[in-house]
Design a protein around this motif. Sequence first.
Motif, PDB file in Angstrom:
ATOM      1  N   GLY A   1       0.691  -1.354  -0.249  1.00  0.00           N
ATOM      2  CA  GLY A   1       0.046   0.041   0.144  1.00  0.00           C
ATOM      3  C   GLY A   1       0.517   1.401   0.014  1.00  0.00           C
ATOM      4  N   ASP A   2       2.192   1.193  -0.201  1.00  0.00           N
ATOM      5  CA  ASP A   2       2.908   2.470  -0.194  1.00  0.00           C
ATOM      6  C   ASP A   2       2.707   3.147  -1.435  1.00  0.00           C
ATOM      7  N   TYR A   3       3.153   4.458  -1.562  1.00  0.00           N
ATOM      8  CA  TYR A   3       3.138   4.922  -2.636  1.00  0.00           C
ATOM      9  C   TYR A   3       4.079   4.742  -3.767  1.00  0.00           C
ATOM     10  N   LEU A   4       3.881   4.886  -5.081  1.00  0.00           N
ATOM     11  CA  LEU A   4       4.698   4.861  -6.048  1.00  0.00           C
ATOM     12  C   LEU A   4       4.755   6.040  -6.861  1.00  0.00           C
ATOM     13  N   ALA A   5       5.632   6.888  -7.074  1.00  0.00           N
ATOM     14  CA  ALA A   5       5.707   8.240  -7.942  1.00  0.00           C
ATOM     15  C   ALA A   5       6.877   8.329  -8.860  1.00  0.00           C
ATOM     16  N   PRO A   6       6.589   9.011  -9.797  1.00  0.00           N
ATOM     17  CA  PRO A   6       8.073   8.957 -10.811  1.00  0.00           C
ATOM     18  C   PRO A   6       9.085   9.644  -9.901  1.00  0.00           C
ATOM     19  N   GLY A   7      10.381   9.184 -10.282  1.00  0.00           N
ATOM     20  CA  GLY A   7      11.498   9.849  -9.618  1.00  0.00           C
ATOM     21  C   GLY A   7      11.533  11.062  -9.642  1.00  0.00           C
ATOM     22  N   LEU A   8      11.870  11.813  -8.846  1.00  0.00           N
ATOM     23  CA  LEU A   8      11.616  13.304  -8.512  1.00  0.00           C
ATOM     24  C   LEU A   8      12.797  14.038  -9.267  1.00  0.00           C
ATOM     25  N   ILE A   9      12.353  15.228 -10.088  1.00  0.00           N
ATOM     26  CA  ILE A   9      13.271  15.901 -10.783  1.00  0.00           C
ATOM     27  C   ILE A   9      13.769  17.187  -9.962  1.00  0.00           C
ATOM     28  N   GLU A  10      14.697  17.325  -9.749  1.00  0.00           N
ATOM     29  CA  GLU A  10      15.590  18.505  -8.934  1.00  0.00           C
ATOM     30  C   GLU A  10      16.073  19.514  -9.960  1.00  0.00           C
ATOM     31  N   LEU A  11      15.572  20.906 -10.208  1.00  0.00           N
ATOM     32  CA  LEU A  11      15.962  21.696 -10.991  1.00  0.00           C
ATOM     33  C   LEU A  11      17.109  22.769 -10.338  1.00  0.00           C
ATOM     34  N   HIS A  12      17.036  22.969  -9.271  1.00  0.00           N
ATOM     35  CA  HIS A  12      18.019  23.731  -8.664  1.00  0.00           C
ATOM     36  C   HIS A  12      18.356  23.476  -7.037  1.00  0.00           C
ATOM     37  N   THR A  13      19.617  22.684  -7.060  1.00  0.00           N
ATOM     38  CA  THR A  13      20.021  22.556  -5.781  1.00  0.00           C
ATOM     39  C   THR A  13      21.381  23.119  -5.519  1.00  0.00           C
ATOM     40  N   ASP A  14      21.658  23.615  -4.340  1.00  0.00           N
ATOM     41  CA  ASP A  14      23.151  23.857  -3.919  1.00  0.00           C
ATOM     42  C   ASP A  14      23.725  22.843  -3.116  1.00  0.00           C
ATOM     43  N   ASN A  15      23.110  21.627  -3.163  1.00  0.00           N
ATOM     44  CA  ASN A  15      23.829  20.646  -2.363  1.00  0.00           C
ATOM     45  C   ASN A  15      25.022  20.236  -2.490  1.00  0.00           C
ATOM     46  N   LEU A  16      25.437  20.277  -3.923  1.00  0.00           N
ATOM     47  CA  LEU A  16      26.679  19.792  -4.279  1.00  0.00           C
ATOM     48  C   LEU A  16      28.103  20.795  -3.850  1.00  0.00           C
ATOM     49  N   GLU A  17      27.663  22.288  -4.131  1.00  0.00           N
ATOM     50  CA  GLU A  17      28.166  23.145  -3.304  1.00  0.00           C
ATOM     51  C   GLU A  17      28.816  22.943  -1.835  1.00  0.00           C
ATOM     52  N   ARG A  18      27.543  22.467  -1.076  1.00  0.00           N
ATOM     53  CA  ARG A  18      27.714  22.107   0.262  1.00  0.00           C
ATOM     54  C   ARG A  18      28.859  21.044   0.597  1.00  0.00           C
ATOM     55  N   HIS A  19      28.651  20.058  -0.443  1.00  0.00           N
ATOM     56  CA  HIS A  19      29.687  18.789  -0.208  1.00  0.00           C
ATOM     57  C   HIS A  19      31.085  19.205  -0.788  1.00  0.00           C
ATOM     58  N   ILE A  20      31.242  20.315  -1.803  1.00  0.00           N
ATOM     59  CA  ILE A  20      32.715  20.484  -1.961  1.00  0.00           C
ATOM     60  C   ILE A  20      33.479  21.595  -0.964  1.00  0.00           C
ATOM     61  N   SER A  21      32.253  22.298  -0.227  1.00  0.00           N
ATOM     62  CA  SER A  21      32.727  23.158   0.609  1.00  0.00           C
ATOM     63  C   SER A  21      32.034  22.974   2.003  1.00  0.00           C
ATOM     64  N   PRO A  22      32.342  21.832   2.772  1.00  0.00           N
ATOM     65  CA  PRO A  22      31.371  21.718   3.874  1.00  0.00           C
ATOM     66  C   PRO A  22      31.373  22.422   5.137  1.00  0.00           C
ATOM     67  N   ARG A  23      32.577  23.541   4.969  1.00  0.00           N
ATOM     68  CA  ARG A  23      32.575  24.532   5.958  1.00  0.00           C
ATOM     69  C   ARG A  23      33.298  25.702   5.311  1.00  0.00           C
ATOM     70  N   PRO A  24      32.739  26.920   5.740  1.00  0.00           N
ATOM     71  CA  PRO A  24      33.402  28.166   5.032  1.00  0.00           C
ATOM     72  C   PRO A  24      35.215  27.735   5.116  1.00  0.00           C
ATOM     73  N   GLY A  25      35.867  28.263   3.900  1.00  0.00           N
ATOM     74  CA  GLY A  25      37.212  27.895   3.828  1.00  0.00           C
ATOM     75  C   GLY A  25      37.773  26.575   3.653  1.00  0.00           C
ATOM     76  N   VAL A  26      36.826  25.489   3.835  1.00  0.00           N
ATOM     77  CA  VAL A  26      37.374  24.210   3.625  1.00  0.00           C
ATOM     78  C   VAL A  26      36.855  23.796   2.294  1.00  0.00           C
ATOM     79  N   ALA A  27      38.138  22.960   1.761  1.00  0.00           N
ATOM     80  CA  ALA A  27      37.677  22.483   0.573  1.00  0.00           C
ATOM     81  C   ALA A  27      37.785  20.947   0.578  1.00  0.00           C
ATOM     82  N   TRP A  28      36.798  20.370  -0.070  1.00  0.00           N
ATOM     83  CA  TRP A  28      36.609  18.855  -0.055  1.00  0.00           C
ATOM     84  C   TRP A  28      37.050  18.157  -1.419  1.00  0.00           C
ATOM     85  N   PRO A  29      37.458  17.070  -1.599  1.00  0.00           N
ATOM     86  CA  PRO A  29      38.005  16.486  -2.957  1.00  0.00           C
ATOM     87  C   PRO A  29      36.771  16.362  -3.616  1.00  0.00           C
TER      88      PRO A  29
END
Length: 380
Positions: free
Chosen positions: A48-76
Amino acid sequence: MTQETILANAKLILRDEVVTGCLKLNDGAISAIDTGASVPSGALDCAGDYLAPGLIELHTDNLERHISPRPGVAWPHSAAILAHDREMAGCGITTVFDAMRVGSIPSAKARYKKYARELSSEMLELRARGALKVSHFLHLRAEICSETLTEELAEFTPDDRVGIVSLMDHTPGQRQFRDIAKMKAYVMGKNNLSADEFAEHLAKLQGLQKRLGAAHEAAAVQECLRLGAVLASHDDTTVEQVATSAVHGVTMAEFPTTVEAAQACRDHGIAIIMGAPNLVRGGSHSGNVAAKDLAERDLLDIVSSDYVPAALLMSAVQLGEIWGDMARGLATATTNPARSVGLKDRGVLEIGKRADVVRFALDDHTPVARQVWSLGAQVA
């Protein structure tokens, strides 16, 4: 080639309705849709769970958060991209337009350095090696208030999977940052600036916009055409700004800040995108119009997770409850964004479409993603 997967006894969120049924995935596509609660031999009982189409994200800053997890910190970068990719999959997002700023301010000491071209190349290399679980496109955030916008845009080609170019103008005193006091608190906290450093930052941005703003805006519109991307505006506040967006050929408005701007977007046939965190939190952290207010006025077409990936599914479900129509709510994160960027092969549960699917349940109105498939392969 993928083995057939049968997902049965589920609430299927179709284009215009929700029905109990069964979904068959074969060779990366949806091969059959049947109604009823029966569970065929070999099928997964979704209980009885829901099935939906895979979600489509048009604007996320999430990758930037991963490459700079803290101000001044660069991640590989490679590790950051892979972690971001897995987080998207875990949140039910199977198509993501990764927002990357183009337009830097090299003279601003350690802030606002160039990064988009290098990061994009690494993203495309990982994709070519089959290392990514979900589908990635680029969203170039063209920062009008910068020193190097035209040079950075020129580094991209039509082969770079640039799906969106958005016109960003974060000049203090207008659009998102009409309230200088709110901007001061946000920028000083994020970048650990003193009051004197913020004042210097403020003057520099206002000077850049006055000197280069018009030329940068015109160049970004032309580069968008060259790249074959969809043009978006950002933080439109006034009717006049929306009219200018329409002249430029904007078809999507990200996060209009007032009811008047949103209504003008509707009048010009421009799709209205609002931030999922705004809806989930009950208001804008910048003091702008609340997404719920626009939803209740029928002035909201698409939601974007912005800076909280899990908020995308949460907001779509919340809209389904606000409107009393779960299919309409989920369309703001599936069908509508797919249509707005010209992706005709996904965004809806229909035979022949990509087998991008998210299974979720509700825990006291909060959606919990249980399983996710991308091109028929389970990725979460």
